[in-house]
Write an enzyme that holds these catalytic residues in place. Structure first.
Site, short mmCIF file in Angstrom:
data_model
loop_
_atom_site.label_atom_id
_atom_site.label_comp_id
_atom_site.label_asym_id
_atom_site.label_seq_id
_atom_site.Cartn_x
_atom_site.Cartn_y
_atom_site.Cartn_z
N GLY A 1 48.36 18.26 90.17
CA GLY A 1 48.15 17.51 91.54
C GLY A 1 48.33 18.50 92.73
N SER B 1 26.89 6.73 139.81
CA SER B 1 28.47 7.16 139.38
C SER B 1 29.15 6.01 139.74
CB SER B 1 28.66 8.41 140.27
OG SER B 1 27.73 9.34 139.82
N ASN C 1 34.83 -2.59 127.74
CA ASN C 1 34.66 -3.40 126.63
C ASN C 1 35.67 -4.43 125.90
OD1 ASN C 1 36.22 -1.25 125.82
ND2 ASN C 1 35.41 -0.99 123.68
N ARG D 1 60.44 18.66 98.50
CA ARG D 1 60.53 19.68 99.57
C ARG D 1 59.62 19.47 100.35
NH1 ARG D 1 59.77 24.85 96.15
NH2 ARG D 1 59.11 23.37 94.34
N ARG E 1 33.97 9.35 119.02
CA ARG E 1 34.71 8.48 117.80
C ARG E 1 33.98 7.90 116.65
NH1 ARG E 1 38.33 5.08 121.53
NH2 ARG E 1 38.99 4.15 119.63
C1 UD1 Z 1 55.27 24.65 86.19
C2 UD1 Z 1 55.13 25.54 84.81
C3 UD1 Z 1 55.15 27.00 85.12
C4 UD1 Z 1 53.81 27.43 86.15
C5 UD1 Z 1 53.91 26.38 87.70
C6 UD1 Z 1 52.71 26.61 88.33
C7 UD1 Z 1 55.99 24.45 83.06
C8 UD1 Z 1 57.20 24.16 82.33
N1 UD1 Z 1 56.25 25.13 84.09
O1 UD1 Z 1 56.49 24.97 86.62
O2 UD1 Z 1 54.73 27.85 84.10
O3 UD1 Z 1 54.07 28.73 86.50
O4 UD1 Z 1 54.08 25.26 87.19
O5 UD1 Z 1 52.95 26.11 89.61
O6 UD1 Z 1 55.00 23.71 82.95
N2 UD1 Z 1 55.09 16.92 86.68
C9 UD1 Z 1 55.04 15.78 86.25
N3 UD1 Z 1 56.04 15.36 85.48
C10 UD1 Z 1 57.42 15.79 85.16
C11 UD1 Z 1 57.23 17.20 85.72
C12 UD1 Z 1 56.41 17.63 86.50
O7 UD1 Z 1 54.04 14.96 86.39
O8 UD1 Z 1 58.13 15.51 84.45
C13 UD1 Z 1 53.93 17.56 87.51
C14 UD1 Z 1 54.15 17.64 89.01
O9 UD1 Z 1 53.90 16.57 89.80
C15 UD1 Z 1 53.36 18.84 89.11
C16 UD1 Z 1 53.28 19.84 88.02
O10 UD1 Z 1 53.48 18.76 86.87
O11 UD1 Z 1 52.15 18.46 89.67
C17 UD1 Z 1 53.91 20.93 87.54
O12 UD1 Z 1 55.38 20.52 87.94
P1 UD1 Z 1 56.49 21.38 88.51
O13 UD1 Z 1 57.89 20.67 88.49
O14 UD1 Z 1 56.29 21.86 89.97
O15 UD1 Z 1 56.40 22.56 87.62
P2 UD1 Z 1 56.98 24.26 87.81
O16 UD1 Z 1 58.58 24.23 87.64
O17 UD1 Z 1 56.40 24.60 89.21
#
Ligand code: UD1
Ligand code: MG
Length: 463
Positions: free
Chosen positions: A103, A390, A371, A18, A318
Site C-alpha cells: 500500500g 460595478s 448568497n 514515521r 470552486r
Molecule cells: C519489505 C521487504 C524488503 C523490501 C521492502 C521494499 C520483507 C520481509 N521485506 O521490507 O525486502 O526491500 O519491503 O519496500 O517483506 N505490512 C503488513 N503487515 C506486517 C508488516 C508489513 O501489512 O506485519 C505491510 C506494510 O503496511 C507495508 C508492507 O507490508 O505496506 C511492507 O512492510 P514494511 O515493514 O515496510 O517492510 P520493509 O521492512 O520495508
C-alpha cells in the site's frame, strides 16, 4: 502450469509511524486522492478475479476507502509473510497467480505488473517472480540473490545480510507474483528466526528453490517503486506523479507554459489546444474543454469549463462552477456553484455563488452575490444579456430579468423585470465650493488651537 487468473493482495496493515500522523499512512493523498486508491485503481486495470486488502486494527477508514473490495484485519502484525497469511481465507481455492503489492508503494504501473505476469506465464514458469529495482541508495531494502543462470535464488533482508550481500545493488521492491498453488504451502514453512523476529514474505523464494521450483525477477524503474514512509517521501512521490500528469497533459495536446508550476489532480481532464499559464492548481473533479485559456495563478476544483472560455489570471473556481463556451472569468473572481452561460463575462473582483449568469450578461467589477444570510444559502438569477453595474450587491434570493440594467453601486434585494433599469444609489448631491470653504474654516480653527497651547509645535499635520 497453473491457470492465468490473477488475485491481488494489497498489504496495508503498517502503522506508518514515521509519517507522524493521525491518518493511516495509505490514506495520505497524492494528486488529490489517497495512495491506496491509486494502487487499487492500478491493480484493477489487470482485472483480477479477486482482490484482498490487508489492514491493521482500527483502520475502518482504509476499509471504507477500498470498498467494495474485501479487507482482512491482521492483528498482531508479525511481518509481511504473516500479513499475506491473513488473506488466506479469502483466497481459498484460488490456483492462479497471486500478486502481492504494498500500500505504501503507490506509483507502480499496470504495465510493470503485466511484465511480471508475463514472466510467470513463460517457461520455466517461475513459481515466484519478484520485481527488483536499483535505487541510488539500496539502504534497508532486501537484496536479490541471482544465480549464474539469471534465476532468483533468495531475498536477503538488509538486517540479515552479510557485507558482500549488502554491496549488491539489485533490491526487492516488495512486489511479487506467486503461483497460488504453492503460496500458502511455502508460507506455512516460513519461520521468524531472523533479525527482526518477523515472518518474512521474502523467505518463500529460498523455500521454493529448496523444493526445486524456479524463481525469477524483472527489473522495474525507480520512479515507480519509491516507498512512502515519511512526509519527505510523500513529497517526492507527489513530484514524480505530477511530472507524469504534466507529461500526459502535454502529450494529449495541452500547452503548459511552465509545466513545473502546474499541479494536476489525478482526474483532471483537459481538451485539445488548452493553454495553461504558470502556477495553476487543479483540485479534483475538473473538466476543461477544447481551446480554453487558463491564465496564471488560478485555483480550480470541481469545475467544468467549456470550449473557448478564458479564465484568470488569479481566478478561483470552486465546486459546482460551470463556465460555458466563450465565457470569461477574470482576475480576483471567485465562482462557486454557479453557471456562467455562453459568452457571459465576470471580469474583475467578484464573488458569484449559488447563481446563474445568463448568456451574454456582463457582470461589472466588484459585484457580489450575497448568497448567505447566516442560516441558508439562496439563489441569484441573472438573465441573458443583463448588465450589472460595478460594485453591486445582489441580495439573494433575487432575479434580474433578461436585458435588465442595474446601476453601479446598487444593493438589489428585489426582483428586476426584463429590460428594466434598477438603481438604488442615494441622491447625487453637489455643493459648489463646499470643500474649499470647509478646509479654510477647519485649518484656521486648528491653527488657533495649537498656537494658544504652550510648548506645542504647530503644523505637523500628524495626529
Ligand atoms: C519489505 C521487504 C524488503 C523490501 C521492502 C521494499 C520483507 C520481509 N521485506 O521490507 O525486502 O526491500 O519491503 O519496500 O517483506 N505490512 C503488513 N503487515 C506486517 C508488516 C508489513 O501489512 O506485519 C505491510 C506494510 O503496511 C507495508 C508492507 O507490508 O505496506 C511492507 O512492510 P514494511 O515493514 O515496510 O517492510 P520493509 O521492512 O520495508
Ligand atoms: Mg517499507
Amino acid at each position: 502450469m497453473s491457470n492465468s487468473k490473477t488475485a491481488v493482495v494489497v498489504l496495508a496493515a503498517g502503522l506508518g509511524t514515521r509519517m507522524k500522523s493521525g491518518l493511516p499512512k495509505v490514506l495520505h493523498p497524492l494528486a488529490g486522492r489517497s495512495m491506496i486508491a491509486h494502487l487499487v485503481d492500478t491493480v484493477s486495470e489487470l482485472q483480477p478475479e479477486r482482490m484482498v486488502v490487508v489492514v491493521g486494527e482500527d483502520m475502518a477508514a482504509v476499509q471504507a476507502a477500498v470498498a467494495p473490495h474485501p479487507t482482512v484485519v491482521q492483528s498482531p502484525r508479525l511481518g509481511t509473510g504473516h500479513a499475506v497469511m491473513a488473506a488466506r481465507p479469502l483466497l481459498e481455492g484460488f490456483a492462479g497467480t497471486v500478486l502481492v503489492v504494498y500500500g505504501d508503494t503507490p506509483l507502480i504501473t499496470a504495465m510493470t505488473l503485466e511484465r511480471m505476469l508475463a514472466v510467470r506465464r513463460h517457461a520455466p514458469h517461475p513459481s515466484v517472480v519478484v520485481l527488483g529495482f536499483r535505487p541510488a541508495d539500496p539502504g534497508a531494502y532486501g537484496r536479490l540473490m541471482v544465480d549464474a543462470e539469471g534465476g532468483l535464488e533468495a531475498i536477503v533482508e538488509a538486517k540479515d545480510a552479510a557485507a558482500e550481500q549488502l554491496a549488491l545493488g539489485l533490491c526487492n521492491s516488495g512486489v511479487m507474483a506467486v503461483d497460488g498453488a504453492n503460496l500458502f504451502r511455502l508460507l506455512d514453512r516460513v519461520g521468524n528466526d531472523n533479525a527482526k523476529g518477523e515472518y518474512y514474505l521474502t523467505d518463500i523464494v529460498a523455500l521454493a528453490r529448496s523444493e526445486g521450483l524456479p524463481c525469477g525477477y524483472v527489473e522495474g524503474d525507480v520512479s515507480e517503486l519509491v516507498g512512502v514512509n515519511s512526509r519527505a517521501d510523500l513529497a517526492a512521490a507527489e513530484a514524480i506523479l505530477q511530472d507524469r500528469l504534466r507529461a500526459v497533459a502535454m502529450a494529449e495536446g495541452a500547452t503548459l507554459i511552465d509545466p513545473r508550476t502546474v499541479y494536476f489532480s489525478w482526474d483532471t481532464v483537459l481538451g485539445q489546444d488548452v493553454t495553461v499559464g504558470p502556477s495553476v492548481m487543479f483540485g479534483p473533479g475538473v473538466k476543461v474543454g477544447d481551446r480554453v485559456e487558463i491564465l496564471g495563478f488560478c485555483h480550480i476544483e470541481g469545475a467544468t469549463i467549456a470550449h473557448g472560455a478564458r479564465i484568470g489570471p488569479f481566478a478561483r473556481l470552486r465546486p459546482g462552477a460551470a463556465v460555458a463556451t466563450d465565457a470569461h472569468i477574470g482576475n480576483f473572481v471567485e465562482i462557486k456553484n454557479a453557471s456562467i452561460e455562453m459568452g457571459a463575462k465576470v471580469n474583475h473582483l467578484s464573488y458569484i455563488g449559488d447563481a446563474r449568469i445568463g448568456a451574454g450578461a456582463n457582470v461589472g467589477a466588484g459585484t457580489i452575490t450575497c448568497n448567505y444570510d447566516g442560516f441558508f444559502k439562496s439563489h441569484t438569477d441573472v438573465g441573458a444579456g443583463a448588465f450589472i453595474g460595478s460594485n453591486t450587491c445582489l441580495v439573494a434570493p433575487v432575479r434580474i430579468g433578461d436585458g435588465a440594467i442595474v446601476g453601479a453601486s446598487s444593493a438589489i434585494a428585489k426582483d428586476v423585470p426584463a429590460d428594466a433599469l434598477a438603481v438604488t444609489r442615494g441622491p447625487h448631491l453637489v455643493r459648489d465650493g463646499w470643500a474649499k470653504r470647509f478646509r479654510d474654516r477647519r485649518g484656521a480653527e486648528k491653527l488657533a488651537a495649537t498656537s494658544s497651547a504652550p510648548g506645542k509645535k504647530t503644523g505637523s499635520g500628524k495626529g
